[in-house]
Structures are given as C-alpha cells and as structure tokens.
Design a protein around this motif. Structure first.
Motif, PDB file in Angstrom:
ATOM      1  N   ASP A 165     -61.116   8.783 -24.872  1.00 26.17           N
ATOM      2  CA  ASP A 165     -59.943   9.379 -24.439  1.00 26.17           C
ATOM      3  C   ASP A 165     -59.241  10.513 -24.809  1.00 26.17           C
ATOM      4  O   ASP A 165     -58.386   9.737 -26.122  1.00 26.17           O
ATOM      5  CB  ASP A 165     -59.376   9.078 -23.275  1.00 26.17           C
ATOM      6  N   GLU A 166     -59.091  11.388 -25.412  1.00 25.19           N
ATOM      7  CA  GLU A 166     -58.017  12.393 -25.940  1.00 25.19           C
ATOM      8  C   GLU A 166     -58.658  12.056 -27.722  1.00 25.19           C
ATOM      9  O   GLU A 166     -57.905  11.595 -27.822  1.00 25.19           O
ATOM     10  CB  GLU A 166     -57.030  12.759 -25.907  1.00 25.19           C
ATOM     11  N   PRO A 167     -59.990  11.854 -27.826  1.00 21.34           N
ATOM     12  CA  PRO A 167     -60.105  12.373 -29.175  1.00 21.34           C
ATOM     13  C   PRO A 167     -59.934  12.100 -30.744  1.00 21.34           C
ATOM     14  O   PRO A 167     -59.673  12.349 -31.750  1.00 21.34           O
ATOM     15  CB  PRO A 167     -61.727  11.977 -29.767  1.00 21.34           C
ATOM     16  N   THR A 168     -59.216  14.256 -30.123  1.00 26.27           N
ATOM     17  CA  THR A 168     -58.529  14.742 -31.348  1.00 26.27           C
ATOM     18  C   THR A 168     -56.973  15.176 -30.797  1.00 26.27           C
ATOM     19  O   THR A 168     -55.974  15.218 -31.777  1.00 26.27           O
ATOM     20  CB  THR A 168     -59.292  16.007 -31.505  1.00 26.27           C
ATOM     21  N   SER A 169     -56.866  14.118 -30.500  1.00 27.36           N
ATOM     22  CA  SER A 169     -54.528  13.852 -30.179  1.00 27.36           C
ATOM     23  C   SER A 169     -54.494  13.334 -31.768  1.00 27.36           C
ATOM     24  O   SER A 169     -54.842  12.938 -32.631  1.00 27.36           O
ATOM     25  CB  SER A 169     -54.340  13.437 -28.652  1.00 27.36           C
ATOM     26  N   LEU A 170     -53.074  14.365 -31.652  1.00 27.84           N
ATOM     27  CA  LEU A 170     -52.057  13.950 -33.042  1.00 27.84           C
ATOM     28  C   LEU A 170     -53.187  14.625 -34.264  1.00 27.84           C
ATOM     29  O   LEU A 170     -52.512  14.675 -35.794  1.00 27.84           O
ATOM     30  CB  LEU A 170     -52.579  12.164 -33.505  1.00 27.84           C
ATOM     31  N   LEU A 171     -54.380  14.950 -34.286  1.00 29.74           N
ATOM     32  CA  LEU A 171     -54.850  15.299 -35.043  1.00 29.74           C
ATOM     33  C   LEU A 171     -55.113  16.851 -36.052  1.00 29.74           C
ATOM     34  O   LEU A 171     -54.710  17.464 -34.411  1.00 29.74           O
ATOM     35  CB  LEU A 171     -57.159  15.225 -35.339  1.00 29.74           C
ATOM     36  N   ASP A 172     -54.636  17.030 -37.037  1.00 28.67           N
ATOM     37  CA  ASP A 172     -54.416  18.024 -37.349  1.00 28.67           C
ATOM     38  C   ASP A 172     -55.539  18.900 -37.601  1.00 28.67           C
ATOM     39  O   ASP A 172     -57.044  18.526 -36.886  1.00 28.67           O
ATOM     40  CB  ASP A 172     -54.231  18.340 -38.697  1.00 28.67           C
ATOM     41  N   PRO A 173     -56.191  20.215 -37.639  1.00 32.81           N
ATOM     42  CA  PRO A 173     -57.032  21.009 -37.503  1.00 32.81           C
ATOM     43  C   PRO A 173     -59.044  20.702 -38.413  1.00 32.81           C
ATOM     44  O   PRO A 173     -59.629  20.154 -38.120  1.00 32.81           O
ATOM     45  CB  PRO A 173     -57.034  22.683 -37.946  1.00 32.81           C
ATOM     46  N   ALA A 174     -57.999  20.313 -39.534  1.00 32.55           N
ATOM     47  CA  ALA A 174     -59.169  20.118 -40.342  1.00 32.55           C
ATOM     48  C   ALA A 174     -59.983  18.309 -40.028  1.00 32.55           C
ATOM     49  O   ALA A 174     -60.846  18.899 -40.132  1.00 32.55           O
ATOM     50  CB  ALA A 174     -59.143  20.032 -41.650  1.00 32.55           C
ATOM     51  N   ASN A 175     -58.941  17.619 -39.386  1.00 29.74           N
ATOM     52  CA  ASN A 175     -59.576  15.811 -39.211  1.00 29.74           C
ATOM     53  C   ASN A 175     -59.893  16.363 -37.917  1.00 29.74           C
ATOM     54  O   ASN A 175     -60.774  16.055 -36.973  1.00 29.74           O
ATOM     55  CB  ASN A 175     -58.125  15.645 -39.198  1.00 29.74           C
ATOM     56  N   ALA A 176     -59.869  17.637 -36.548  1.00 35.18           N
ATOM     57  CA  ALA A 176     -60.657  17.307 -35.705  1.00 35.18           C
ATOM     58  C   ALA A 176     -62.048  18.439 -35.623  1.00 35.18           C
ATOM     59  O   ALA A 176     -62.556  17.251 -35.067  1.00 35.18           O
ATOM     60  CB  ALA A 176     -59.222  18.491 -34.728  1.00 35.18           C
ATOM     61  N   GLN A 177     -61.195  18.814 -36.866  1.00 36.62           N
ATOM     62  CA  GLN A 177     -63.304  19.001 -36.834  1.00 36.62           C
ATOM     63  C   GLN A 177     -64.030  18.423 -37.863  1.00 36.62           C
ATOM     64  O   GLN A 177     -65.487  18.447 -36.993  1.00 36.62           O
ATOM     65  CB  GLN A 177     -63.099  20.715 -38.237  1.00 36.62           C
ATOM     66  N   ARG A 178     -63.243  17.404 -38.398  1.00 38.59           N
ATOM     67  CA  ARG A 178     -64.473  16.647 -38.707  1.00 38.59           C
ATOM     68  C   ARG A 178     -64.765  15.624 -37.951  1.00 38.59           C
ATOM     69  O   ARG A 178     -65.932  15.101 -37.633  1.00 38.59           O
ATOM     70  CB  ARG A 178     -63.580  15.577 -40.100  1.00 38.59           C
ATOM     71  N   VAL A 179     -63.805  15.280 -36.792  1.00 34.45           N
ATOM     72  CA  VAL A 179     -64.414  14.697 -35.850  1.00 34.45           C
ATOM     73  C   VAL A 179     -65.217  15.282 -34.311  1.00 34.45           C
ATOM     74  O   VAL A 179     -65.935  14.851 -34.608  1.00 34.45           O
ATOM     75  CB  VAL A 179     -62.932  14.184 -35.189  1.00 34.45           C
TER      76      VAL A 179
END
Length: 269
Positions: A165-179
């Motif tokens: 549920d919203e796995p990239t919430s709170l993440l900056d672009p680099a960490n969202a890309q990592r996920v």
C-alpha cells in the motif's frame, strides 16, 4: 491459471455504505498490478481483502485456485507479505530485529530466529542498501529509511505474493527508483506484485496492468498506458488532467505523464 483471483468481491462499512462492489480480476504469477484511484476509492480496502486482513461481505479470493479462507493466519503469512500504508512501532527495535519479524511464518512457535533467519534478514537489508542501518534503532532513522526497512521485512518473509500500500510514499526519487527496480526484479523471479499508488509515473513504469477504482467498482482495467489518459483520470480523481513532459527517475528519460491542471484555462477533450 491465475496465481491470485478476486471473484465478485463486495465490501461495506457501517456508516459509509458500499466501499467495493462486484470486484473481479485475476493476476498470473510474476505479474505486477497497480491499483489506482482517488482517496477513499477503496484501494487500501481491496489490498486488505486480498491479504485476508478483511473479510468480504460477498465473493472470494483464490490463490492458485484455493480460497484463502481455508488458510490459517500463519500459513497465509507464508504466502502473502503485506505492507500497510501506515505503521507504528510498539517498541524501538533495531532495524535488523524489525526486518527479522518477516521471518515469523518460517519460525516454529515459541522458537527464536536462527542463524539462517538472520542471514535472510541481512540479505534483504543488503538488497535495499540498508546494511549500515542494521544496528540502528528504527525510531531513529528517517521516514524514508523506515519505509525501505518495511519493504526489506517483506522481502525477508519470502512470500510469493507481495501486497504493498503506497510503497514509495515518503521516499525521495533515488529511493523510489530503488524500490521500483527491486519490485521489478522480484516479479522477474516469479513473485506477484500488487501495489496501490498515487504516483502515476510509478504505475506506468512498473506495472504490467492497472486497475482504476471509482464509484465502488472498477472504472477500467488494462495496460497502464491505456488507463493513464486525461479523460479517465479526470473521472476517477475529479480534476482535469493534461499531458506534460517531465524527467522521470524510473526511466532515466523524459516521459509523458498526466498532470493535474488545464493548459492556459483551455477546456480538455
């Protein structure tokens, strides 16, 4: 055969009425499904039904043709990893201890995690670049780092199906890309990924298929590129959309994405 199948799901809440009505779809193993929709459209409810955390008023959920209602909570946890949107810690665990909780379905009752379980937890941390945080307290790391630790816990669980549920919430672009890369790699290894998101770029980059919820049902279902259109999104979210070009960390290139707003006040088709 579908790895996961929802058949005619209906769910209502006291004081709110019908949340979901006649929801049906199937997902083969190794596929990635994005669940889209406005706040209150039923995304979290649908994920909770799929994970057995809520019981449908009508309909059923099947895994490999078997109703999940027949699984014990422990057996179901061995098959489904669930990442809730919001989570509060009852205790300030070390990050490694927190990720080790994902091993619970694989540890006999009243037993402690063994060396093999710790190795699995450390491998999950390493996969997301969190090894340096293993001995830090979960309450002392950033919100984005904690989100990654929660995903590492799902990896350590080694379930075949991941509901996020919203796995990239709170993440900056680099960490969202990592996920996004990690979830894509898991699907390539045969894991089935179902995630909700308000990040339309993530849905376009990661999902094989998307479902757009509206009015307690499925407004449309198909490839993300077919669903992420101004008219459909305007109906689902209640605002006008237009196509704009902007850089995407998911593709390392400029991509066309729907963005809320009207160009110079012009009407949209």
């Amino acid at each position: 055969m579908n790895h996961l199948e929802a058949k005619s799901l209906c769910f209502s809440r006291e004081g709110r009425g019908t949340v979901l009505s006649d929801i049906s779809f199937g997902i083969p193993a190794g596929r990635r499904l994005a669940i889209l929709g406005a706040n209150g459209a039923g995304k979290t409810t649908l994920l909770s039904l799929l994970g057995g955390r809520l019981k449908a008023d009508r309909g059923e959920i099947l895994m490999d043709g078997i109703s999940i209602a027949g699984y014990s909570p422990r057996a179901l946890a061995g098959k489904i990893a669930f990442l809730p949107q919001i989570e509060r810690l009852p205790f300030n665990y070390k990050v490694l201890e927190f990720v080790l909780m994902g091993r619970a379905p694989h540890i006999p009752p009243l037993s402690m995690p063994g060396p093999g379980d710790e190795a699995k937890a450390r491998a999950a941390l390493a996969e997301l670049g969190l090894e340096p945080l293993a001995d830090r307290r979960a309450g002392e790391i950033s919100g984005g780092e904690f989100q990654l630790a929660r995903i590492a816990r799902c990896l350590a669980q080694e379930a075949d199906l991941l509901l996020l549920d919203e796995p990239t919430s709170l993440l900056d672009p680099a960490n969202a890309q990592r996920v996004a890369k990690e979830l894509g790699a898991l699907a390539d290894r045969g894991k089935t990924i179902v995630f909700s998101t308000h990040d339309l770029a993530l849905a376009l980059a990661l999902a094989d298929e998307a479902i757009l919820l509206h009015g307690a049902g499925i407004l449309c279902r198909g490839q993300p590129s077919a669903i992420l259109q101004p008219g459909l999104l305007g109906t689902a979210y209640g605002v006008d959309f237009r196509m704009m070009e902007f850089p995407s960390t998911y593709t390392h290139a400029s991509t066309l994405q729907p963005v809320a707003g009207k160009p110079d006040g012009a009407a949209l088709p």
